[in-house]
Enzyme design. Structure first.
Site, PDB file in Angstrom:
ATOM      1  N   LYS A 117      15.705  -6.698  -1.399  1.00 51.51           N
ATOM      2  CA  LYS A 117      15.855  -6.413   0.043  1.00 51.51           C
ATOM      3  C   LYS A 117      14.840  -5.345   0.433  1.00 51.51           C
ATOM      4  O   LYS A 117      14.632  -4.386  -0.328  1.00 51.51           O
ATOM      5  CB  LYS A 117      17.285  -5.940   0.339  1.00 51.51           C
ATOM      6  CG  LYS A 117      17.482  -5.489   1.785  1.00 51.51           C
ATOM      7  CD  LYS A 117      18.944  -5.445   2.199  1.00 51.51           C
ATOM      8  CE  LYS A 117      19.695  -4.179   1.832  1.00 51.51           C
ATOM      9  NZ  LYS A 117      19.143  -2.926   2.384  1.00 51.51           N
ATOM     10  N   ASP A 177      17.742  -3.310  -3.576  1.00 50.15           N
ATOM     11  CA  ASP A 177      16.852  -2.669  -2.601  1.00 50.15           C
ATOM     12  C   ASP A 177      15.547  -2.235  -3.248  1.00 50.15           C
ATOM     13  O   ASP A 177      15.555  -1.589  -4.314  1.00 50.15           O
ATOM     14  CB  ASP A 177      17.525  -1.402  -2.042  1.00 50.15           C
ATOM     15  CG  ASP A 177      18.306  -1.666  -0.777  1.00 50.15           C
ATOM     16  OD1 ASP A 177      18.021  -2.659  -0.079  1.00 50.15           O
ATOM     17  OD2 ASP A 177      19.218  -0.865  -0.487  1.00 50.15           O
ATOM     18  N   GLU A 217      13.400  -2.982   3.939  1.00 52.46           N
ATOM     19  CA  GLU A 217      13.696  -2.545   5.303  1.00 52.46           C
ATOM     20  C   GLU A 217      12.460  -2.694   6.188  1.00 52.46           C
ATOM     21  O   GLU A 217      11.383  -2.208   5.819  1.00 52.46           O
ATOM     22  CB  GLU A 217      14.126  -1.070   5.310  1.00 52.46           C
ATOM     23  CG  GLU A 217      15.451  -0.831   4.618  1.00 52.46           C
ATOM     24  CD  GLU A 217      15.895   0.630   4.678  1.00 52.46           C
ATOM     25  OE1 GLU A 217      15.241   1.459   5.364  1.00 52.46           O
ATOM     26  OE2 GLU A 217      16.901   0.952   4.022  1.00 52.46           O
ATOM     27  N   GLU A 266      21.990  -3.378  10.645  1.00 52.94           N
ATOM     28  CA  GLU A 266      22.789  -2.153  10.503  1.00 52.94           C
ATOM     29  C   GLU A 266      22.887  -1.412  11.827  1.00 52.94           C
ATOM     30  O   GLU A 266      21.869  -1.111  12.471  1.00 52.94           O
ATOM     31  CB  GLU A 266      22.152  -1.255   9.414  1.00 52.94           C
ATOM     32  CG  GLU A 266      22.946   0.020   9.175  1.00 52.94           C
ATOM     33  CD  GLU A 266      22.588   0.737   7.878  1.00 52.94           C
ATOM     34  OE1 GLU A 266      21.823   0.187   7.064  1.00 52.94           O
ATOM     35  OE2 GLU A 266      23.094   1.867   7.701  1.00 52.94           O
ATOM     36  N   ASP A 325      19.971   1.190  -2.114  1.00 56.27           N
ATOM     37  CA  ASP A 325      19.371   2.511  -2.368  1.00 56.27           C
ATOM     38  C   ASP A 325      20.312   3.611  -1.866  1.00 56.27           C
ATOM     39  O   ASP A 325      20.030   4.802  -2.012  1.00 56.27           O
ATOM     40  CB  ASP A 325      17.959   2.615  -1.776  1.00 56.27           C
ATOM     41  CG  ASP A 325      17.923   2.379  -0.282  1.00 56.27           C
ATOM     42  OD1 ASP A 325      18.982   2.113   0.328  1.00 56.27           O
ATOM     43  OD2 ASP A 325      16.815   2.455   0.292  1.00 56.27           O
ATOM     44  N   SER A 326      21.478   3.207  -1.311  1.00 57.50           N
ATOM     45  CA  SER A 326      22.535   4.184  -1.019  1.00 57.50           C
ATOM     46  C   SER A 326      23.030   4.827  -2.316  1.00 57.50           C
ATOM     47  O   SER A 326      23.756   5.821  -2.277  1.00 57.50           O
ATOM     48  CB  SER A 326      23.704   3.519  -0.285  1.00 57.50           C
ATOM     49  OG  SER A 326      24.096   2.321  -0.936  1.00 57.50           O
TER      50      SER A 326
HETATM   51  O1  KIV Z   1      21.646   0.780   0.554  1.00 56.85           O
HETATM   52  C1  KIV Z   1      22.633   0.253   1.103  1.00 56.85           C
HETATM   53  O2  KIV Z   1      23.791   0.462   0.713  1.00 56.85           O
HETATM   54  C2  KIV Z   1      22.395  -0.631   2.232  1.00 56.85           C
HETATM   55  C3  KIV Z   1      23.599  -1.083   3.019  1.00 56.85           C
HETATM   56  C4  KIV Z   1      24.080   0.002   3.877  1.00 56.85           C
HETATM   57  C5  KIV Z   1      23.318  -2.325   3.767  1.00 56.85           C
HETATM   58  O3  KIV Z   1      21.283  -0.964   2.521  1.00 56.85           O
END
Ligand code: KIV
Length: 272
Positions: free
Chosen positions: A121, A91, A123, A190, A52-53
């Site tokens: 994934k 994510d 969080e 992280e 989600d980055s």
């Molecule tokens: O969204 C992302 O890029 C991440 C990484 C920083 C692990 O969750």
């Protein structure tokens, strides 16, 4: 260049668990579109994270919170079309799983069905345990994410190192053990102290993939645009830049502008 890469036809969640058992480090990078994912996959990366980055690097938002489930599915579908060898993890974005386990399962199913991704994934630790269990019960592999969890940035207030105090460190160890027990296949840690990450990695049999978590874990992940130096306003200590693409691309584009203005481009050979 020297390499300790093993040849795998297709990486699966089982491959990753075997890699940890065999002491082979896991490489993971983000990607959000077809062209970049094609390069990352054919260069031999083990895991592609459609993170989600994307909210930051693709859309220019300050945090990861604004990206939607539909947008994540769009990015994931593009990456999946390119990934021939790597395992693709996607994510679940903020707001798509926090309400209740049914919502979490619906969101995970949409990602798997509409993008063709291999896993998701999420969080968090014990507060999302029931959601993780529900997703796993549907046969969807889940990667956990502990430590600095950027979807909670407004609760933390800062992006500094997490779990420096004993209480938070113990909670993180308990959460990692819980994630292993319920059936997650790996965990991202992280921005936590390296000694704590080592302890977590030694306490569980599933792979621990670190970002800002030191070298005594089972693999590493970075954001692709950061490690290629396409972003240049972000320089945390854990980031190693392998290229300086921001300057290289900027110079190439300036050169193109000059060539067009000066009538140098196109030349005789570049026309019909
Ligand atoms: O969204 C992302 O890029 C991440 C990484 C920083 C692990 O969750």
């Amino acid at each position: 260049m020297s390499t300790s890469k093993k040849e795998y036809k297709r990486i699966t969640v089982k491959t990753l668990v075997d890699m940890k058992a065999n002491g082979e480090k896991i490489s993971m990078l983000t990607a959000y579109d077809y062209t970049m994912a094609k390069i990352v996959d054919s260069a031999g990366i083990d895991v592609i994270l459609v993170g989600d980055s994307a909210s930051n690097v693709m859309a220019g938002h300050e945090t990861t919170l604004p990206i939607t489930l539909d947008q994540m599915i769009y990015h994931a579908s593009s990456v999946i079309r390119a990934a021939e060898r790597s395992l693709v993890v996607v994510d679940l974005p903020f707001g798509s799983y926090q309400s209740d386990p049914k919502e979490a399962l619906r969101s995970a199913i949409r990602i798997m069905k509409e993008s063709g991704a291999h896993s998701v994934k999420l969080e968090g630790g014990k507060e999302i345990k029931d959601s993780i269990k529900r997703i796993l019960n549907a046969g969807i592999p889940v990667m956990g994410h502990l430590g600095l969890t950027p979807q909670s940035i407004y609760k933390f207030g800062t992006y500094t190192v997490r779990a420096k105090e004993e209480e938070e460190a113990q909670r993180l160890i308990d959460d990692a053990k819980m994630l292993e027990k319920v059936g997650c296949f790996a965990i991202v840690l992280e921005k936590i102290p390296a000694a704590l990450a080592k302890e977590v990695s030694e306490s569980v049999s599933i792979p621990i993939i670190g970002i800002g978590a030191g070298n005594d874990v089972d693999g590493q992940v970075l954001v692709l645009h950061d490690m290629l130096g396409m972003t240049h306003e972000f320089h945390p200590r854990f980031l190693r830049r392998y290229l300086n693409l921001y300057d290289d691309m900027s110079n190439a584009i300036s050169q193109y502008v000059d060539d067009v203005k000066s009538r140098d481009f196109p030349n005789e050979e570049e026309q019909y």
